[in-house]
Scaffold this motif. Structure first.
Motif, mmCIF file in Angstrom:
data_model
loop_
_atom_site.group_PDB
_atom_site.id
_atom_site.type_symbol
_atom_site.label_atom_id
_atom_site.label_comp_id
_atom_site.label_asym_id
_atom_site.label_seq_id
_atom_site.Cartn_x
_atom_site.Cartn_y
_atom_site.Cartn_z
ATOM 1 N N SER A 117 0.885 -1.230 -0.087
ATOM 2 C CA SER A 117 -0.102 0.142 -0.116
ATOM 3 C C SER A 117 0.917 1.223 0.167
ATOM 4 O O SER A 117 0.439 2.277 -0.681
ATOM 5 N N SER A 118 2.259 1.218 0.661
ATOM 6 C CA SER A 118 2.747 2.401 0.796
ATOM 7 C C SER A 118 3.461 2.767 -0.554
ATOM 8 O O SER A 118 3.796 3.684 -1.070
ATOM 9 N N THR A 143 -0.403 7.119 4.448
ATOM 10 C CA THR A 143 -0.546 6.611 3.366
ATOM 11 C C THR A 143 -2.149 6.445 2.801
ATOM 12 O O THR A 143 -2.529 5.904 1.902
ATOM 13 N N LEU A 177 10.157 3.635 2.504
ATOM 14 C CA LEU A 177 8.885 3.550 3.540
ATOM 15 C C LEU A 177 8.661 2.156 3.959
ATOM 16 O O LEU A 177 8.855 1.204 3.280
ATOM 17 N N TRP A 215 0.984 4.216 -2.643
ATOM 18 C CA TRP A 215 0.843 5.526 -2.257
ATOM 19 C C TRP A 215 1.969 6.370 -2.862
ATOM 20 O O TRP A 215 1.591 7.381 -3.473
#
Length: 286
Positions: A165-166, A227, A203, A169
């Protein structure tokens, strides 16, 4: 924590945690009980809870003496025990976990999987079992002026985990600023590259960073990064398995209440207050 894109399936290593026989060992489920449970929950194999994971992130999920270890692994074992099932862990490339789950390879995935809307289109989730925000880790030698995410400029090289997910993002928010993104198969590889000086930032999950940064004086926690997710990890289950989701939620409720969760948390994260990681809606006993 980590988050998966829809990639091709990878080869997997199956690591089963089973007894040699039932005998008088209460940890080995009775065959009649496990068969009934398997039928009602729609499991891949009778008497087993097959769990996909990526054993690359200490202290969440990793290998120790050739065996799966870590907080997520212990959560999976505790759920299986409560359901009267044998846990079987399938070690797979992180980026393929969700697609493999949707294809029926596992009953569940427990591997630092953060709840997000993209994943909800493909799988269902249990209640969250831990809150772990993403942080920006910086190398103070290669990027001495990198103190917050707002300091990331065009040309800065930042590492992210493929399918996370990061990472999604970062592609949507950092790449357009000219930040150069490098993708890694795991957070451990990402942090090694950061320490080695080929990255200025990375990240990573806060818990993973806390573990990996020990003894690495050049690394700096440059703060939590929003995020756009809740930063809460949960057990992922394939669509149309509502009974299994309900059963896992029931097991997690017991694990939260009876002291098991607190004991596991203190064992794996002794320096991080449990209040910082308690998932929303959970009451932690013990």
């Amino acid at each position: 924590m980590k988050h998966v894109s829809l990639c091709a399936l990878a080869c997997a290593v199956v690591i089963g945690l089973t007894g040699c026989g039932a005998g008088n060992d209460p940890s080995v489920p009775d065959s009649s009980t496990s068969a009934a449970t398997s039928a009602s929950l729609g499991l891949v194999n009778a008497g087993e809870l097959v769990i996909g994971t990526s054993l690359t992130v200490k202290p969440m999920e990793y290998t120790d003496a050739g065996q799966p270890a870590g907080f997520d692994i212990e959560i999976g074992k505790a759920i299986a025990k409560d359901l009267g099932l044998r846990p079987v862990f399938v070690n797979t490339n992180f980026a393929t976990l969700i697609t493999s789950l949707a294809a029926g390879k596992y009953d569940a995935v427990i591997s630092s999987i953060t709840i997000n809307d993209n994943r909800r289109q493909v799988v269902d989730f249990s209640v969250p079992y831990i809150h772990v925000p993403v942080v920006l880790a910086a190398n103070t030698s290669t990027a001495p002026n990198l103190k917050t995410v707002n300091d990331l400029k065009s040309g800065t090289t930042v590492g992210v985990v493929q399918g996370s997910s990061s990472g999604l993002w970062a592609q949507a928010n950092l790449a357009k600023k000219g930040v150069v993104l490098r993708f890694f198969p795991s957070e451990s590889a990402e942090i090694d590259a950061l320490e080695g000086g080929t990255l200025q930032g990375a990240l990573v999950d806060q818990i993973s960073y806390t573990e990996a940064s020990q003894g690495r004086s050049d690394l700096l926690n440059a703060g939590i990064v929003d995020t756009g997710t809740t930063s809460q990890d949960a057990v992922a289950v394939a669509k149309n398995h509502e009974a299994l989701v309900t059963a896992i939620n029931g097991s997690l409720s017991k694990i939260f209440a009876n002291g098991t969760y607190r004991n596991l948390y203190n064992r794996f994260f002794p320096t991080i207050p449990i209040a910082d990681a308690t998932p929303s809606g959970a009451t932690i006993g013990g």
